[in-house]
Motif scaffolding. Structure first.
Motif, PDB file in Angstrom:
ATOM      1  N   ILE A  88       0.722  -1.354   0.049  1.00 25.37           N
ATOM      2  CA  ILE A  88      -0.146   0.009   0.023  1.00 25.37           C
ATOM      3  C   ILE A  88       0.779   1.315   0.008  1.00 25.37           C
ATOM      4  CG2 ILE A  88      -2.077  -1.026   1.049  1.00 25.37           C
ATOM      5  CD1 ILE A  88      -0.991  -0.139   3.774  1.00 25.37           C
ATOM      6  N   ASN A  89       2.046   1.090   0.555  1.00 30.04           N
ATOM      7  CA  ASN A  89       2.863   2.463   0.498  1.00 30.04           C
ATOM      8  C   ASN A  89       3.328   2.763  -0.868  1.00 30.04           C
ATOM      9  OD1 ASN A  89       3.283   3.035   3.204  1.00 30.04           O
ATOM     10  ND2 ASN A  89       4.482   1.219   3.442  1.00 30.04           N
ATOM     11  N   ASP A  90       3.475   1.638  -1.857  1.00 24.88           N
ATOM     12  CA  ASP A  90       3.697   1.922  -3.268  1.00 24.88           C
ATOM     13  C   ASP A  90       2.715   2.738  -3.913  1.00 24.88           C
ATOM     14  OD1 ASP A  90       6.322   0.924  -2.886  1.00 24.88           O
ATOM     15  OD2 ASP A  90       5.859  -0.959  -4.080  1.00 24.88           O
ATOM     16  N   ILE A  91       1.615   2.103  -3.509  1.00 24.30           N
ATOM     17  CA  ILE A  91       0.142   2.608  -4.030  1.00 24.30           C
ATOM     18  C   ILE A  91       0.139   4.164  -3.720  1.00 24.30           C
ATOM     19  CG2 ILE A  91      -2.274   2.652  -4.008  1.00 24.30           C
ATOM     20  CD1 ILE A  91      -2.272  -0.549  -3.727  1.00 24.30           C
ATOM     21  N   TRP A  92       0.204   4.610  -2.348  1.00 21.53           N
ATOM     22  CA  TRP A  92       0.130   5.839  -2.063  1.00 21.53           C
ATOM     23  C   TRP A  92       1.356   6.899  -2.569  1.00 21.53           C
ATOM     24  CZ3 TRP A  92      -2.919   8.609   1.321  1.00 21.53           C
ATOM     25  CH2 TRP A  92      -2.424   9.720   1.690  1.00 21.53           C
TER      26      TRP A  92
ATOM     27  N   SER B 241      -0.040   4.478   5.595  1.00 18.32           N
ATOM     28  CA  SER B 241      -0.752   3.908   6.779  1.00 18.32           C
ATOM     29  C   SER B 241      -2.228   3.906   6.846  1.00 18.32           C
ATOM     30  CB  SER B 241      -0.018   4.316   7.884  1.00 18.32           C
ATOM     31  OG  SER B 241       1.238   4.068   8.072  1.00 18.32           O
ATOM     32  N   CYS B 242      -2.792   5.244   6.168  1.00 20.79           N
ATOM     33  CA  CYS B 242      -4.136   5.477   6.196  1.00 20.79           C
ATOM     34  C   CYS B 242      -4.927   4.633   5.160  1.00 20.79           C
ATOM     35  CB  CYS B 242      -4.260   6.996   5.947  1.00 20.79           C
ATOM     36  SG  CYS B 242      -3.550   8.216   6.970  1.00 20.79           S
ATOM     37  N   LEU B 243      -4.032   3.874   4.339  1.00 20.34           N
ATOM     38  CA  LEU B 243      -4.963   2.868   3.659  1.00 20.34           C
ATOM     39  C   LEU B 243      -5.102   1.407   4.131  1.00 20.34           C
ATOM     40  CD1 LEU B 243      -3.076   3.765   0.127  1.00 20.34           C
ATOM     41  CD2 LEU B 243      -4.855   4.916   1.153  1.00 20.34           C
ATOM     42  N   ASP B 244      -6.161   0.936   3.526  1.00 20.97           N
ATOM     43  CA  ASP B 244      -6.598  -0.477   4.115  1.00 20.97           C
ATOM     44  C   ASP B 244      -6.642  -1.126   2.815  1.00 20.97           C
ATOM     45  OD1 ASP B 244      -7.561  -2.510   5.090  1.00 20.97           O
ATOM     46  OD2 ASP B 244      -8.286  -1.983   6.702  1.00 20.97           O
ATOM     47  N   ILE B 245      -5.920  -2.338   2.502  1.00 18.03           N
ATOM     48  CA  ILE B 245      -6.187  -3.127   1.316  1.00 18.03           C
ATOM     49  C   ILE B 245      -7.452  -3.716   1.186  1.00 18.03           C
ATOM     50  CG2 ILE B 245      -5.227  -5.341   2.270  1.00 18.03           C
ATOM     51  CD1 ILE B 245      -4.495  -3.270  -1.277  1.00 18.03           C
ATOM     52  N   SER B 246      -8.238  -3.931   2.519  1.00 17.66           N
ATOM     53  CA  SER B 246      -9.447  -4.615   2.570  1.00 17.66           C
ATOM     54  C   SER B 246     -10.648  -3.507   2.499  1.00 17.66           C
ATOM     55  CB  SER B 246      -9.511  -5.367   3.751  1.00 17.66           C
ATOM     56  OG  SER B 246      -8.672  -6.361   3.872  1.00 17.66           O
ATOM     57  N   THR B 247     -10.522  -2.213   2.764  1.00 18.46           N
ATOM     58  CA  THR B 247     -11.561  -1.307   2.699  1.00 18.46           C
ATOM     59  C   THR B 247     -11.250  -0.227   2.178  1.00 18.46           C
ATOM     60  OG1 THR B 247     -10.908  -0.463   4.935  1.00 18.46           O
ATOM     61  CG2 THR B 247     -12.522  -2.083   5.148  1.00 18.46           C
ATOM     62  N   PHE B 248     -10.266  -0.074   1.552  1.00 13.80           N
ATOM     63  CA  PHE B 248      -9.535   1.305   0.547  1.00 13.80           C
ATOM     64  C   PHE B 248      -8.747   2.116   1.859  1.00 13.80           C
ATOM     65  CE2 PHE B 248     -13.151  -0.059  -2.310  1.00 13.80           C
ATOM     66  CZ  PHE B 248     -12.171  -0.446  -3.409  1.00 13.80           C
ATOM     67  N   PHE B 249      -9.789   2.736   2.609  1.00 15.94           N
ATOM     68  CA  PHE B 249      -9.235   3.759   3.608  1.00 15.94           C
ATOM     69  C   PHE B 249      -9.634   3.344   5.082  1.00 15.94           C
ATOM     70  CE2 PHE B 249     -11.331   6.017   0.007  1.00 15.94           C
ATOM     71  CZ  PHE B 249      -9.949   6.206  -0.846  1.00 15.94           C
ATOM     72  N   LYS B 250      -8.730   3.622   5.891  1.00 14.85           N
ATOM     73  CA  LYS B 250      -8.711   3.280   7.176  1.00 14.85           C
ATOM     74  C   LYS B 250      -9.554   4.358   7.949  1.00 14.85           C
ATOM     75  CE  LYS B 250      -4.537   0.810   8.316  1.00 14.85           C
ATOM     76  NZ  LYS B 250      -3.204   0.802   9.280  1.00 14.85           N
ATOM     77  N   ASN B 251     -10.303   3.967   8.934  1.00 15.09           N
ATOM     78  CA  ASN B 251     -11.189   4.719   9.722  1.00 15.09           C
ATOM     79  C   ASN B 251     -10.316   5.584  10.749  1.00 15.09           C
ATOM     80  OD1 ASN B 251     -13.043   5.793  11.630  1.00 15.09           O
ATOM     81  ND2 ASN B 251     -14.496   4.282  11.387  1.00 15.09           N
TER      82      ASN B 251
END
Length: 258
Positions: free
Chosen positions: A113-117, A154-164
């Motif tokens: 996810i860091n690469d995606i960001w 760290s704000c991304l979540d591969i299972s939900t796109f974005f963290k709460n």
């Protein structure tokens, strides 16, 4: 490779590249400034429309291979236009299920996810660099930079796109890898994106009477009404879906249905 697959694997960020190429040779002055909003709105609608169609194409491709998931997806169809974040998360979960059914040892955390960001930020930096000479929404870009520099992968979540944000592990961590100072999380920013998508898609601004007051427009909340933020969120979702769909496609290639 199917026509659907070609479309799914084509990044929505290509629309930004096309825009910078098309506008690069234009001469711009202050009298042309009102045109930028029309250009940005057009680009935004192309990107949201492409992403919504991608979600539907992914569902079709899954249903072609996995007959059990076909029933779950289409009977009844509950994803509407695939424009809300909840609908996109459902497609994400269907895709994960389809991959796991084909590859039992699949580990979704293998997607970086860091690469995606970082690649998303690079795309928008390049877009700005190619259009900055024409005054292409400079204030919005600076506000986007200030907001996104205070967050991170760290704000991304591969299972939900974005963290709460309320569940963020770095919420009270003094040693967190970034200084999170934003008032809205990425999920809340997507809600602003969805509201603007509806305004544009249904041309509500042409007759809407309850437009934001000057007080609201002058508040800090107005910085989230930002095309660069909208583009970034769409590109992040797109990159996650492309990564997963690439894995799904690789597993399907060797699949023998009969």
């Amino acid at each position: 490779m199917s026509v659907h697959s070609d479309f799914i694997l084509a990044p929505v960020s290509d629309i930004l590249s096309d825009t910078s190429t098309i506008t690069h040779s234009m001469n711009w002055g202050i009298e042309m400034y009102p045109l930028w909003d029309n250009i940005m709105q057009s680009v935004f609608m192309k990107m949201t429309g492409a992403q919504e169609q991608k979600m539907k194409c992914i569902c079709w491709e899954i249903a072609t291979i996995d007959f059990d998931l076909r029933c779950e997806i289409y009977f009844p169809w509950s994803l509407n236009e695939c424009s809300q974040i909840t609908d996109k998360r459902k497609v994400l979960n269907y895709l994960k299920k389809a991959i796991i059914n084909l590859k039992k040892d699949f580990n979704i955390s293998s997607i970086n996810i860091n690469d995606i960001w970082n690649s998303t930020k690079n795309i928008l930096d390049d877009f700005h660099a190619n259009t900055s000479g024409m005054g292409f929404c400079e204030r919005e870009y600076q506000e986007y930079m200030e907001i996104f520099n205070s967050t991170g992968g760290s704000c991304l979540d591969i299972s939900t796109f974005f963290k709460n944000c309320s569940n963020c592990a770095h919420n009270r961590d003094t040693n967190k890898p970034f200084s999170c100072t934003i008032k809205k999380g990425l999920n809340e920013m997507y809600s602003c994106l969805y509201l603007h998508r509806n305004r544009c898609a249904h041309n509500l601004t042409s007759y809407q009477q309850n437009r934001p007051s000057l007080e609201i427009l002058s508040s800090i909340e107005s910085v989230y009404e930002n095309y660069y933020i909208r583009f970034a969120l769409l590109i992040i979702i797109d990159k996650i879906m492309i990564s997963l769909y690439s894995t799904f496609q690789k597993e399907v290639v060797d699949l023998r249905l009969f």
